[in-house]
Enzyme design. Structure first.
Site, PDB file in Angstrom:
ATOM      1  N   LYS A 116       0.831  -1.205   0.000  1.00  0.00           N
ATOM      2  CA  LYS A 116       0.000   0.000   0.000  1.00  0.00           C
ATOM      3  C   LYS A 116       0.867   1.257   0.000  1.00  0.00           C
ATOM      4  CE  LYS A 116      -3.709   1.767   2.755  1.00  0.00           C
ATOM      5  NZ  LYS A 116      -3.963   1.760   4.169  1.00  0.00           N
ATOM      6  N   LYS A 200     -20.000 -10.208   1.588  1.00  0.00           N
ATOM      7  CA  LYS A 200     -19.417 -10.860   2.761  1.00  0.00           C
ATOM      8  C   LYS A 200     -19.540  -9.943   3.988  1.00  0.00           C
ATOM      9  CE  LYS A 200     -14.664 -11.801   4.151  1.00  0.00           C
ATOM     10  NZ  LYS A 200     -14.418 -12.863   4.980  1.00  0.00           N
ATOM     11  N   LYS A 203     -16.486  -5.695   8.707  1.00  0.00           N
ATOM     12  CA  LYS A 203     -16.509  -4.359   9.311  1.00  0.00           C
ATOM     13  C   LYS A 203     -16.318  -3.286   8.260  1.00  0.00           C
ATOM     14  CE  LYS A 203     -15.538  -4.142  14.205  1.00  0.00           C
ATOM     15  NZ  LYS A 203     -14.508  -4.594  15.137  1.00  0.00           N
TER      16      LYS A 203
END
Ligand code: TRP
Length: 330
Positions: A116, A200, A203
């Site tokens: 990232k 799915k 959170k």
């Protein structure tokens, strides 16, 4: 009961959602029914990201209360707080010295951050503290300290258990057969548990149902499940319905077959289907919810359970450390 020792750590991160429960906590609770089990709240593992003592303490109580309320077999289980065992810090330090740095570079969670950062054109290690980088070594110490055979974890933690095995192997090669090689056990694939929007449950999608939410919140969430626009009269496909998919995890076979038929036959609106789902989940979770709330109201009782657990865990931990010290330092 076989003689295998089960061990797992629960990271104190707040109330899990039902997807977390079914994927990770339930397999562990099942194993605890017929195995000697070490179970701890991994508060040290929270330290690399949570820099607030109050939060960690509160979440630690919650994790312990949840395990007890959801039915971990307390006769077979030693439940404790990871940070209460001084030997864990010692073993982590010892294991540092047989763990190749390259192994840590390969950890999925570390690699994801590096990727990232690289994409964002910033320093590859930006935001990575040593607690995060060496997380797998602490976890290996958890596993090896208590001679664990079986480590039930979610899929995302499998690599960490494999690392613990590797690290035990490196150690044993140098110093003799001190450590058992642990096996990861991944909860039998219960498939993907869908969230309120059908994706799915996660959170990051904000589509979760908390495991022990108050009844009114549970109801509200379930009523928000997204459905297609079929009329009550129309037959519906249960296998495409989030309501049915979630129901399957909480009901018995006969109930599932009956609910399936109600979908296929038509005549049941989604509002009714949601009410049936709510009542099912609520009936399964209302006793654990009350016990959880009772414990959270009596944190002294949790403290007692955890310190009693720590005393028992320490006996095994100190034996392991004595062996390791002797092997490494003479
Ligand atoms: N790392 C695990 C998680 O994030 C928690 C954990 C810490 C653990 N130590 C462990 C799990 C040892 C199994 C065994 O969920």
């Amino acid at each position: 009961m076989d003689n295998k020792i089960v061990l797992t750590g629960i990271k104190p991160t707040g109330m899990p959602h039902i997807g977390n429960y079914l994927g990770a906590l339930k397999p562990l609770i099942d194993l605890s029914q017929n195995h000697k089990t070490f179970m701890f709240v991994a508060d040290l593992h929270a330290l690399n990201s949570v820099h607030d003592a109050k939060t960690i303490k509160q979440h630690t109580y919650e994790a312990a209360a949840l395990a007890i309320a959801m039915g971990v077999n307390m006769e077979n289980t030693i439940l404790f707080r990871q940070s209460d065992i001084n030997e864990i810090y010692q073993l982590t330090e010892f294991l540092m010295n047989v763990t190749p740095k390259g192994l840590m570079n390969r950890a999925h969670s570390y690699k994801a951050i590096v990727e990232k950062n690289t994409m964002a054109n910033i320093d590859a290690d930006s935001g990575v503290n040593m607690g995060l980088y060496t997380y797998p070594i602490l976890m290996a110490a958890d596993i090896l300290l208590y001679n664990s055979d079986i480590v039930p974890v979610g899929k995302d933690q499998k690599q960490h258990v494999e690392f613990a095995r590797d690290i035990a192997g490196y150690f044993n090669n140098l110093y003799g057969e001190i450590f058992k090689l642990p096996e990861p056990v991944i909860g039998e694939d219960c498939g993907i548990i869908p969230g309120l929007d059908g994706r799915k449950m996660s959170k990051s999608y904000e589509n979760t149902i908390p495991l022990l939410a108050p009844e009114s919140e549970l109801k509200k969430k379930i009523m928000r499940i997204i459905t297609d626009s079929k009329t009550p009269a129309e037959p519906k496909n249960p296998d495409e319905s989030t309501i049915f998919q979630i129901y399957k995890f909480f009901a018995n076979e006969q109930e599932v077959a009956e609910f399936r038929k109600m979908f296929l036959d038509g005549g049941m609106g989604y509002g009714t289907a949601k009410t049936i789902l709510f009542e099912k989940i609520n009936s399964v979770l209302s006793v654990p919810r009350a016990e959880y709330e009772r414990l959270m109201f009596n944190t002294d009782e949790i403290d007692k359970i955890l310190s009693n657990g720590a005393e028992r865990a320490r006996i095994i931990a100190s034996e392991t450390i004595a062996k390791v010290k002797k092997a490494m330092l003479g």
